[in-house]
Design a protein around this motif. Structure first.
Motif: not given
Ligand code: NAD
Length: 332
Positions: A63-64, A67-68, A91
């Motif tokens: 997820e992170k 997001s990047y 993702y």
């Protein structure tokens, strides 16, 4: 282009630096930490990540990364069982692995361990520790006198077969898929039962699937020759360890070389000095002079590590540049 490599060991660094020199357009930052919910934040500003760990990759990691704007994860190893396929898809991650890095590393090690079993080196080592330098009565066996039953004739099994042939052993093989070259040589038997009936050595080079779990169980051992030697440098759960212990007790199995164990994550890759260990089968097997246990190290050579590092970085670079790679893992 910038790649962040997680979990980098010291022995991997020279190969990583060599690759960087050959790819001056790519900057690779190496950190020893594994990728976790916290360390994933270091990837902000990078184009891709390169990883190797037994620790699970959490859904939050993906997820992170997403997001990047990072959708490229390249593994330096083969296994993806510590990744949730649903999270990978959710993702939109492209994941590569290194399915073949050095079949010879594993094949050579499995043959080495068989030779150690046949020549009873662990017993001599223990005699030496007791200042006992007599050679009798540990009479040993010759590899050229064995009938080696190779189960699985893929990348590793084929190299092992060539080595065994070089030693002058008789080789027979079993695989659900028949390699045309080996077929021409007439190496295949039709059934596992036939292999068990003829082989004085049984060596495993197949993957672990639900259908191959406990392939070597009581029923299989019962069909083997008395005094058979067993080698497993594939996956631990291919052997039912309780059944192996019984077969060693009865003498059905004369010795076993195990680079992998059913529950190996409890022991391997940890310093267990002074620690309690809830793994009775490991203790039982490890105290035997005719059982050689190694901590899943068959793969661990300079050639293999170089290939794992450099193939994965090249795959990550391909993903970043083109969105494609010949090492993409399919998660369905
Ligand atoms: P591979 O895919 O090239 O070959 C596997 C072979 O097994 C194939 O020919 C396949 O047809 C055969 N096979 C599959 N299911 C079978 C079944 N039920 N019965 C008989 N044959 C079957 O794989 P590889 O690169 O040769 O690797 C073999 C195994 O070695 C891997 O699956 C892995 O578990 C193990 N391995 C261990 C280490 C280590 O360090 N100990 C390192 C790498 C790989």
């Amino acid at each position: 282009m910038k790649i962040l490599a997680y979990g980098v060991r010291d022995d991997e660094k020279p190969f990583l630096e060599e690759w960087e020199k050959q790819n001056p357009d790519v900057e690779v930052k190496a950190v020893p930490e594994l990728i976790t919910d916290e360390t994933v934040e270091w990837a902000k500003g990078f184009d891709g990540v390169d990883v190797y760990q037994q620790l699970p990759y959490t859904d939050t990691v993906f997820e992170k990364l997403a997001s990047y704007g990072i959708h490229n994860v390249s593994l330096r190893n083969v296994g993806v069982d510590n990744m949730n396929p649903e999270a990978v898809k959710k993702y939109d991650m492209k994941v590569t692995n290194v399915p073949v890095y050095s079949p010879a590393a594993i094949a050579e090690f499995s043959v080495t361990q068989l030779l150690n079993l046949l020549r009873r080196t662990k017993e001599y080592f223990h005699k030496f520790e007791r200042n006992d330098y007599r050679w009798a009565p540990q009479i040993s066996h010759e590899l050229n006198d064995q009938v080696v039953g190779v189960i699985g004739t893929g990348h590793i099994g084929q190299v092992a077969i060539n080595i065994y042939k070089g030693f002058g052993a008789k080789v027979i093989a079993y695989d659900v898929y028949h390699n045309p070259e080996l077929e021409k040589e007439g190496l295949y038997v039709d059934t596992l039962e036939e292999l068990y009936k003829q082989a004085t050595v049984v060596t495993l080079h197949i993957p672990l699937f639900p259908t191959t779990e406990h392939m070597l169980n009581k029923e299989a051992f019962d069909q083997m020759k008395d005094g058979v030697f067993v080698v497993n440098a594939s996956r631990g759960p291919l052997i039912d360890e309780k059944a192996l212990i019984d077969a060693l007790d009865s003498g059905k199995v004369a010795g076993a070389a195990l680079d992998v164990l059913e529950d190996e994550t409890k022991v391997f890759n940890h310093d267990m000095a002074g620690q309690n260990m809830d793994y009775p089968e490991f203790w039982n097997l490890n105290t035997r002079d005719n059982v050689l246990i190694s901590p899943h190290t068959a793969f661990y050579t300079d050639v293999a590590v170089k290939n794992m590092v450099q193939y994965s970085l090249s795959a990550n670079k391909d993903l970043i540049e083109t969105g494609e790679s010949d090492k993409l893992v399919k998660f369905d």
